[in-house]
Write a protein that holds these residues in place. Structure first.
Motif, PDB file in Angstrom:
ATOM      1  N   LYS A   1       0.824  -1.151   0.033  1.00 45.62           N
ATOM      2  CA  LYS A   1       0.002   0.023   0.125  1.00 45.62           C
ATOM      3  C   LYS A   1       0.738   1.363  -0.003  1.00 45.62           C
ATOM      4  O   LYS A   1       0.580   2.085  -0.987  1.00 45.62           O
ATOM      5  CB  LYS A   1      -1.094   0.022   1.345  1.00 45.62           C
TER       6      LYS A   1
ATOM      7  N   LEU B   1      -6.843   0.066  -2.601  1.00 46.15           N
ATOM      8  CA  LEU B   1      -7.746   0.419  -1.571  1.00 46.15           C
ATOM      9  C   LEU B   1      -9.157  -0.236  -1.582  1.00 46.15           C
ATOM     10  O   LEU B   1      -9.603  -0.738  -0.639  1.00 46.15           O
ATOM     11  CB  LEU B   1      -7.830   2.043  -1.377  1.00 46.15           C
TER      12      LEU B   1
ATOM     13  N   TYR C   1      -8.811  -3.935  -0.342  1.00 45.21           N
ATOM     14  CA  TYR C   1      -8.558  -4.016   1.175  1.00 45.21           C
ATOM     15  C   TYR C   1      -9.799  -3.696   1.871  1.00 45.21           C
ATOM     16  O   TYR C   1     -10.377  -4.525   2.741  1.00 45.21           O
ATOM     17  CB  TYR C   1      -7.493  -2.907   1.195  1.00 45.21           C
ATOM     18  N   SER C   2     -10.614  -2.629   1.332  1.00 40.80           N
ATOM     19  CA  SER C   2     -11.746  -2.173   2.200  1.00 40.80           C
ATOM     20  C   SER C   2     -12.734  -3.388   1.992  1.00 40.80           C
ATOM     21  O   SER C   2     -13.862  -3.101   2.754  1.00 40.80           O
ATOM     22  CB  SER C   2     -12.132  -0.924   1.571  1.00 40.80           C
ATOM     23  N   GLN C   3     -13.081  -3.925   0.763  1.00 46.20           N
ATOM     24  CA  GLN C   3     -13.906  -4.789   0.611  1.00 46.20           C
ATOM     25  C   GLN C   3     -13.814  -6.249   1.290  1.00 46.20           C
ATOM     26  O   GLN C   3     -14.824  -7.021   1.012  1.00 46.20           O
ATOM     27  CB  GLN C   3     -14.139  -4.949  -1.082  1.00 46.20           C
TER      28      GLN C   3
ATOM     29  N   LYS D   1      -8.022  -3.436   6.924  1.00 45.27           N
ATOM     30  CA  LYS D   1      -9.375  -3.191   6.468  1.00 45.27           C
ATOM     31  C   LYS D   1      -9.702  -1.776   7.428  1.00 45.27           C
ATOM     32  O   LYS D   1     -10.197  -0.889   7.293  1.00 45.27           O
ATOM     33  CB  LYS D   1     -10.529  -3.962   6.661  1.00 45.27           C
ATOM     34  N   SER D   2      -9.286  -2.034   8.879  1.00 49.10           N
ATOM     35  CA  SER D   2      -9.807  -1.202   9.810  1.00 49.10           C
ATOM     36  C   SER D   2      -9.213   0.089   9.861  1.00 49.10           C
ATOM     37  O   SER D   2      -9.736   1.129  10.350  1.00 49.10           O
ATOM     38  CB  SER D   2      -9.688  -1.893  11.227  1.00 49.10           C
TER      39      SER D   2
ATOM     40  N   LEU E   1      -8.562   1.595   7.153  1.00 47.41           N
ATOM     41  CA  LEU E   1      -9.011   2.339   5.687  1.00 47.41           C
ATOM     42  C   LEU E   1     -10.295   3.241   6.048  1.00 47.41           C
ATOM     43  O   LEU E   1     -10.968   3.646   5.004  1.00 47.41           O
ATOM     44  CB  LEU E   1      -9.153   1.343   4.827  1.00 47.41           C
ATOM     45  N   VAL E   2     -10.586   3.415   6.972  1.00 49.81           N
ATOM     46  CA  VAL E   2     -11.756   4.299   7.253  1.00 49.81           C
ATOM     47  C   VAL E   2     -12.045   5.689   6.519  1.00 49.81           C
ATOM     48  O   VAL E   2     -12.898   5.906   5.628  1.00 49.81           O
ATOM     49  CB  VAL E   2     -12.036   4.703   8.900  1.00 49.81           C
TER      50      VAL E   2
ATOM     51  N   ASP F   1      -9.969   5.895   3.709  1.00 50.01           N
ATOM     52  CA  ASP F   1      -9.475   5.745   2.398  1.00 50.01           C
ATOM     53  C   ASP F   1     -10.517   4.717   1.348  1.00 50.01           C
ATOM     54  O   ASP F   1     -10.250   4.634   0.394  1.00 50.01           O
ATOM     55  CB  ASP F   1      -8.060   5.003   2.565  1.00 50.01           C
ATOM     56  N   ALA F   2     -11.295   4.053   2.162  1.00 49.44           N
ATOM     57  CA  ALA F   2     -11.947   3.097   1.522  1.00 49.44           C
ATOM     58  C   ALA F   2     -12.878   3.834   0.308  1.00 49.44           C
ATOM     59  O   ALA F   2     -12.791   3.310  -0.982  1.00 49.44           O
ATOM     60  CB  ALA F   2     -12.983   2.472   2.671  1.00 49.44           C
TER      61      ALA F   2
END
Length: 208
Positions: A96, A124, A127-129, A135-136, A138-139, A141-142
């Motif tokens: 990343k 991103l 990772y967020s999906q 993931k946690s 990426l609040v 960045d998601a």
């Protein structure tokens, strides 16, 4: 466009249904027709090659994401890379950070790089999906992953393969209209027999 859409539907009717399930960006492989990517196994979406030394993952991934690499091959390469990092948070963080650095370096030079923006945004999104260990974190960045893919499309002046990426990132009943618009633009740019056309067929369940 209508003719290609009809062709895709006809071909789809002749093909078996794919049994993939789960987060779309991670669990639905792309057909890359033998193009170079990270080594991977055949036993499912997490079936990495047992002989692959993941210490080389970041450098190998960056080396594969050249200016000549089609967007769909980039998407499959990033999908495979993410699968390898699911059990290795540090490796996922390094990948990343390196992709983000490419974006920032290009922007600092005054010449934004559409492909760098796309790669980082798509990573991103994956990772967020998923249940990725990052993931946690990426609040903020998601949602930005999808916006970065849209920015990459704009920088390219339109890119039908990237439109497929945006469509898959929009697979949700909340974004049905958004997904449909991306699919329409992907269809409009898909040449018969192209990687894009093949993957529009392959991903038909997901995009339907």
């Amino acid at each position: 466009r209508a003719g290609l859409g009809l062709t895709i539907l006809m071909v789809a009717a002749l093909l078996p249904q794919w049994a993939w399930a789960g987060p779309p960006l991670l669990c639905w492989p792309f057909d890359i027709e033998g193009e170079r990517s990270l080594p991977f196994g055949q036993g499912g979406w997490r079936a990495g090659s047992p002989d692959y030394d993941i210490r080389n993952l970041v450098e190998d991934t960056l080396g594969l994401l050249t200016p000549e690499t089609p967007a769909i091959v980039r998407m499959e390469t990033l999908r495979r890379a993410t699968a390898y990092t699911l059990d290795n948070k540090a490796l996922g963080e390094e990948l990343k950070a390196r992709l983000e650095a490419r974006v920032r370096l290009a922007e600092a030079s005054g010449k934004p790089d559409a492909l760098a923006v796309f790669d980082y945004g798509y990573l991103l999104g994956i990772y967020s999906q998923t249940g990725h260990p990052l993931k946690s974190a990426l609040v903020g960045d998601a949602a930005g992953g999808y916006q970065m893919v849209k920015k990459a499309i704009a920088l390219r002046g339109g890119d039908a393969e990237m439109e497929l990426a945006a469509a898959i990132m929009s697979v949700s009943t909340l974004w049905r209209q958004r997904k449909a618009e991306h699919i329409e633009r992907a269809l409009a740019g898909a040449r018969p027999g192209s990687l894009l056309a093949r993957n529009l067929v392959r991903q038909r369940e997901l995009l339907g």
